[in-house]
Design an enzyme around this catalytic site. Structure first.
Site, PDB file in Angstrom:
ATOM      1  N   GLU A   1     -46.282  18.746   7.677  1.00 61.89           N
ATOM      2  CA  GLU A   1     -45.572  18.357   8.897  1.00 61.89           C
ATOM      3  C   GLU A   1     -45.744  16.853   9.063  1.00 61.89           C
ATOM      4  O   GLU A   1     -46.867  16.354   9.091  1.00 61.89           O
ATOM      5  CB  GLU A   1     -46.101  19.145  10.096  1.00 61.89           C
ATOM      6  CG  GLU A   1     -45.705  20.617  10.035  1.00 61.89           C
ATOM      7  CD  GLU A   1     -44.209  20.842   9.795  1.00 61.89           C
ATOM      8  OE1 GLU A   1     -43.396  20.149  10.440  1.00 61.89           O
ATOM      9  OE2 GLU A   1     -43.849  21.665   8.944  1.00 61.89           O
TER      10      GLU A   1
ATOM     11  N   CYS B   1     -45.920  12.934  17.390  1.00 61.28           N
ATOM     12  CA  CYS B   1     -44.794  13.042  16.457  1.00 61.28           C
ATOM     13  C   CYS B   1     -43.538  13.415  17.224  1.00 61.28           C
ATOM     14  O   CYS B   1     -42.431  13.076  16.846  1.00 61.28           O
ATOM     15  CB  CYS B   1     -45.104  14.080  15.401  1.00 61.28           C
ATOM     16  SG  CYS B   1     -45.589  15.640  16.121  1.00 61.28           S
TER      17      CYS B   1
HETATM   18  P1  NAP Z   1     -51.634   9.558   8.149  1.00 63.86           P
HETATM   19  O1  NAP Z   1     -51.989   8.133   8.019  1.00 63.86           O
HETATM   20  O2  NAP Z   1     -50.604  10.106   7.221  1.00 63.86           O
HETATM   21  O3  NAP Z   1     -52.993  10.378   8.005  1.00 63.86           O
HETATM   22  C1  NAP Z   1     -53.042  11.774   8.137  1.00 63.86           C
HETATM   23  C2  NAP Z   1     -54.196  12.317   7.349  1.00 63.86           C
HETATM   24  O4  NAP Z   1     -53.947  12.090   5.963  1.00 63.86           O
HETATM   25  C3  NAP Z   1     -55.525  11.644   7.663  1.00 63.86           C
HETATM   26  O5  NAP Z   1     -56.539  12.609   7.629  1.00 63.86           O
HETATM   27  C4  NAP Z   1     -55.675  10.654   6.526  1.00 63.86           C
HETATM   28  O6  NAP Z   1     -56.999  10.312   6.244  1.00 63.86           O
HETATM   29  C5  NAP Z   1     -55.089  11.461   5.397  1.00 63.86           C
HETATM   30  N1  NAP Z   1     -54.684  10.669   4.233  1.00 63.86           N
HETATM   31  C6  NAP Z   1     -54.392   9.344   4.173  1.00 63.86           C
HETATM   32  N2  NAP Z   1     -54.052   9.012   2.911  1.00 63.86           N
HETATM   33  C7  NAP Z   1     -54.144  10.134   2.154  1.00 63.86           C
HETATM   34  C8  NAP Z   1     -53.917  10.430   0.789  1.00 63.86           C
HETATM   35  N3  NAP Z   1     -53.522   9.512  -0.081  1.00 63.86           N
HETATM   36  N4  NAP Z   1     -54.107  11.702   0.370  1.00 63.86           N
HETATM   37  C9  NAP Z   1     -54.493  12.663   1.227  1.00 63.86           C
HETATM   38  N5  NAP Z   1     -54.729  12.437   2.545  1.00 63.86           N
HETATM   39  C10 NAP Z   1     -54.548  11.190   3.002  1.00 63.86           C
HETATM   40  O7  NAP Z   1     -51.135   9.894   9.635  1.00 63.86           O
HETATM   41  P2  NAP Z   1     -51.870   9.592  10.991  1.00 63.86           P
HETATM   42  O8  NAP Z   1     -51.780   8.147  11.292  1.00 63.86           O
HETATM   43  O9  NAP Z   1     -53.208  10.236  11.016  1.00 63.86           O
HETATM   44  O10 NAP Z   1     -50.967  10.410  12.023  1.00 63.86           O
HETATM   45  C11 NAP Z   1     -49.776   9.909  12.531  1.00 63.86           C
HETATM   46  C12 NAP Z   1     -48.587  10.508  11.792  1.00 63.86           C
HETATM   47  O11 NAP Z   1     -48.651  11.917  11.842  1.00 63.86           O
HETATM   48  C13 NAP Z   1     -47.260  10.146  12.428  1.00 63.86           C
HETATM   49  O12 NAP Z   1     -46.336   9.866  11.415  1.00 63.86           O
HETATM   50  C14 NAP Z   1     -46.887  11.408  13.180  1.00 63.86           C
HETATM   51  O13 NAP Z   1     -45.503  11.549  13.425  1.00 63.86           O
HETATM   52  C15 NAP Z   1     -47.406  12.459  12.270  1.00 63.86           C
HETATM   53  N6  NAP Z   1     -47.628  13.725  12.965  1.00 63.86           N
HETATM   54  C16 NAP Z   1     -46.767  14.755  12.718  1.00 63.86           C
HETATM   55  C17 NAP Z   1     -46.918  15.959  13.384  1.00 63.86           C
HETATM   56  C18 NAP Z   1     -45.973  17.103  13.146  1.00 63.86           C
HETATM   57  O14 NAP Z   1     -46.276  18.221  13.556  1.00 63.86           O
HETATM   58  N7  NAP Z   1     -44.843  16.872  12.494  1.00 63.86           N
HETATM   59  C19 NAP Z   1     -47.952  16.113  14.303  1.00 63.86           C
HETATM   60  C20 NAP Z   1     -48.828  15.039  14.517  1.00 63.86           C
HETATM   61  C21 NAP Z   1     -48.658  13.857  13.839  1.00 63.86           C
HETATM   62  P3  NAP Z   1     -57.600   8.892   6.717  1.00 63.86           P
HETATM   63  O15 NAP Z   1     -57.629   8.956   8.190  1.00 63.86           O
HETATM   64  O16 NAP Z   1     -58.951   8.884   6.094  1.00 63.86           O
HETATM   65  O17 NAP Z   1     -56.682   7.840   6.178  1.00 63.86           O
END
Ligand code: NAP
Length: 519
Positions: A288, A322
Site C-alpha cells: 500500500e 496517505c
Molecule cells: P517510506 O520511506 O517508504 O518507508 C516505509 C517503510 O519502508 C519504513 O519502515 C522504511 O524504513 C522502509 N524502507 C525504506 N527503504 C526500504 C528498502 N529499500 N527496503 C525495504 N524497506 C525500506 O515511507 P514513510 O515515509 O515511512 O511513509 C510515508 C509514505 O507512506 C507516504 O508515501 C504515504 O502515502 C504512504 N502511506 C500509504 C498508506 C496506504 O495505506 N496506502 C498508509 C500510510 C502511509 P526506514 O524508516 O528505516 O527508512
C-alpha cells in the site's frame, strides 16, 4: 469459540469528557518519565543489544530523546528470518482458535492502556491527542476485526457437492512474512499487518520505521504479554535501506506486507519478483503506497461543509496521511467564494506542541520531511498564488504552517506529486465534468471526495472517479475498519483493502481436499 459482532472502538472525547482528558494527561506524564530508555532487538524471543544504535527524537522538541534502539545489520536481519522460519513449524499448526484468542487478548491489552499508546505517539511522531487516540482505536479494531474474520475463514468453506466425494477447502498460512510499516500510523498500520500475519498462522519479521521504533516496541510487548510464543513475531529495527533488501530477497521470505512510499513499494515489488537460490515459491507482495488525493467541490453544494471537509482532510495530522487531501478542485462558479471561506478557516488552525490538548497541528516528522515540504511550497509559489501560509512555525520542532496555494494548473508539480505535508493546491475547473477529469490526472488512485447535492453528479463520480476509497459529502480521511475497507488503485498500491473481508486471504493459500466415499 464465539465472539460478539464487530464494533468499532469508540473515539475518546477530549473536548467534553473530563475523565478522558484526565487519563490522557496522566498517560502523557507517565510516558514522559519513560522517555530516553534503551531498547533491544528481539529475535526468536532473545533480546539482542548492538553497538550501532538508532535514536528516536520528539519532532516537536528536537532535542528530546524518545528512545535509543539497537539496530539490526544484514546478519541480524537474516537471523530474524531464520528464527521466524523455525517458529513457523509450530505456529502454523497451532489451532486457529488459539491464534484468535491471542489476538483478542492483545486487543484487550491495547484497550486497557489506550491512553499510554496514544501518549507514545504524541511524543514520537507528533500526533495531536485526537489523532493519536484514533490511531490506537484503529489498531484495536484491526485486532478485533481480523480475529472475527479468521474465525469465519477457519470454518469449512462452501463448495459445490459432488456425488461420491467428500470435499473440503481449507485456508493455510503462507510462511514467513516481512512486515514493513510507515511512521505515520505507527501503531495501527504496524498492528494491522502484523496481526493479519499471525492470526492466519504465519510468522513475521517486523521492521518498524526508523522514525517510530518505540511504538513498534510497545506493541511487541503487548503481544508478549498476550502470550506470543518466541519467534512468531521478531522485532527488528534497522534502516530500511540497509536491511530491507536482505529481508525482501531472503529465500525463506514467503511474502512482504509493506505500507509506505511509492518508490520503496516498487523497489520491494521488483526485488520480490526475482527468484533467489533456494527459493521455492513465488513471493507475494501486499504493498500500500502513496496518494495524491483530491476533493471535488461542485457549485451545487453546501460550501461551509465543503470547507470543513477540505480543512480536516488536508491539515489533520499535518497532512501526513496517505489519504490526506492535497488538491481541492473547485467549479468556477463557487471558486472565489470557496477561497474566501477557506482562507479564513485555515488561519484559525492552532499549530503548536501536540502535548497540549487544544493543538490541532503539530510538527512534521523530521528535518528532511520539513525541508522537502518547504521546497514544494517554494515551487508552489511559482506555480500558483500563496493564499495563506507563513514562512515558519515554532522553532522547537519541525513545524510547517498550514499552507494553501490557489490558481494551480492541473499539471503543475504541486498538483501531481505527493507532498505529504500541510499543503493544499486549489485548482479551478470550468465544470463538474472537467473537475472529475482533473481528479483522475495523477498516477495515484487512493482516496477522493465529492461535495455536491446533485445525485446525478454523485452517480457519475461513483463511476468515473478512479480511487480505491471514494467519499461523498464528507472528508476523504478517517477510514474505519469494517466500514471502509482501505486500499488504492494505480501507483497507490495493490488495493489490499485493509480492514475488509478480503484482506486475510492475502496472507493465506487455499488447499482443496477431495475424498472418494462409498456410495
Ligand atoms: P517510506 O520511506 O517508504 O518507508 C516505509 C517503510 O519502508 C519504513 O519502515 C522504511 O524504513 C522502509 N524502507 C525504506 N527503504 C526500504 C528498502 N529499500 N527496503 C525495504 N524497506 C525500506 O515511507 P514513510 O515515509 O515511512 O511513509 C510515508 C509514505 O507512506 C507516504 O508515501 C504515504 O502515502 C504512504 N502511506 C500509504 C498508506 C496506504 O495505506 N496506502 C498508509 C500510510 C502511509 P526506514 O524508516 O528505516 O527508512
Amino acid at each position: 469459540m464465539e465472539l460478539s459482532d464487530f464494533r468499532n472502538e469508540p473515539a475518546s472525547d477530549f473536548k467534553g469528557n473530563p475523565e478522558h482528558i484526565r487519563r490522557m494527561k496522566e498517560a502523557l506524564e507517565e510516558v514522559r518519565k519513560e522517555l530516553g530508555r534503551e531498547y533491544d532487538i528481539v529475535i526468536g524471543g532473545k533480546r539482542i543489544k548492538t553497538d550501532d544504535q538508532l535514536t528516536s527524537y520528539n519532532p516537536a522538541q528536537k532535542d528530546q530523546v524518545v528512545g535509543v534502539f539497537s539496530k539490526a545489520d544484514k546478519g541480524l536481519a537474516e537471523q530474524a528470518i531464520l528464527a521466524a522460519d523455525q517458529a513457523f513449524k509450530g505456529w502454523s499448526r497451532t489451532a486457529a482458535e488459539d491464534r484468535i484468542a491471542l489476538v483478542v487478548e492483545t486487543a484487550r491489552i491495547l484497550r486497557e492502556r489506550k491512553y499510554h499508546y496514544a501518549a507514545w505517539m504524541v511524543y514520537e511522531v507528533g500526533k495531536s491527542w485526537a489523532e493519536a487516540d484514533a490511531d490506537v482505536a484503529e489498531a484495536i479494531d484491526f485486532c478485533e476485526f481480523y480475529a472475527r474474520d479468521m474465525l469465519r475463514l477457519a470454518k469449512p468453506q462452501p463448495l459445490t457437492p459432488v456425488q461420491g466425494e467428500r470435499n473440503y477447502l481449507r485456508y493455510i498460512p503462507l510462511g514467513v512474512g516481512v512486515v514493513i510499516p510507515p511512521w505515520n500510523f505507527p501503531l495501527a498500520i504496524l498492528v494491522g499487518m502484523t496481526v493479519a500475519s499471525i492470526v492466519t498462522g504465519n510468522t513475521a519479521v517486523v521492521k518498524p520505521s526508523s522514525d517510530s521504533p518505540a511504538i513498534g516496541y510497545k506493541f511487541f510487548e503487548a503481544l508478549e504479554r498476550a502470550g506470543l510464543p518466541a519467534g512468531v513475531v521478531n522485532y527488528v529495527p534497522g534502516s530500511g535501506s540497509a536491511v530491507g533488501d536482505v529481508l525482501v530477497t531472503h529465500p525463506r521470505t514467503r511474502y512482504v506486507a509493506f505500507t509506505g512510499s511509492k518508490d520503496v513499494g516498487l523497489r520491494i515489488n521488483e526485488l520480490a519478483a526475482k527468484r533467489t537460490p533456494g527459493q521455492l515459491w513465488v513471493k507475494r507482495v501486499v504493498a500500500e503506497m502513496g496518494g495524491k488525493d483530491s476533493i471535488v467541490i461542485d457549485a451545487e453544494t453546501d460550501l461551509g461543509a465543503a470547507v470543513e471537509g477540505v480543512v480536516a482532510s488536508t491539515f489533520g495530522y499535518q497532512g501526513q496521511k496517505c489519504s490526506a487531501c492535497s488538491r481541492a478542485i473547485v467549479v468556477e462558479k463557487v471558486y472565489d467564494a470557496f477561497l474566501g471561506m477557506l482562507k479564513q478557516r485555515v488561519e484559525q488552525i492552532k499549530v503548536g506542541q501536540p502535548v497540549e490538548p487544544d493543538t490541532y497541528m503539530g510538527p512534521v516528522i523530521n528535518a528532511s520531511a520539513r525541508k522537502q515540504i518547504l521546497a514544494y511550497i517554494e515551487q508552489g509559489k511559482k506555480e500558483g498564488r500563496l493564499l495563506t501560509g507563513k514562512d515558519d512555525g515554532p522553532g522547537s520542532g519541525y513545524f510547517v504552517m498550514p499552507t494553501v496555494i490557489a490558481d494551480v494548473a492541473p499539471n503543475a508539480t504541486i498538483s501531481l506529486e505527493e507532498i505529504f505535508g500541510p499543503v493544499l493546491a486549489v485548482i479551478k475547473a470550468q465544470s463538474f465534468d472537467e473537475a472529475l477529469e482533473i481528479a483522475n490526472n495523477t498516477e495515484y488512485g487512493l482516496t477522493g471526495a465529492v461535495y455536491t447535492k446533485n445525485r446525478r453528479k454523485l452517480e457519475k463520480a461513483a463511476e468515473q472517479f478512479h480511487v480505491g476509497n471514494l467519499y461523498f459529502n464528507r472528508k476523504c480521511t478517517g477510514a474505519m475498519v469494517g466500514a471502509h475497507p482501505f486500499g488504492g488503485f494505480n501507483m497507490s498500491g495493490t488495493d489490499s483493502k485493509a480492514g475488509g473481508h478480503d484482506y486475510l486471504l492475502l496472507f493465506m493459500q487455499a488447499k482443496t481436499l477431495a475424498e472418494k466415499v462409498a456410495m
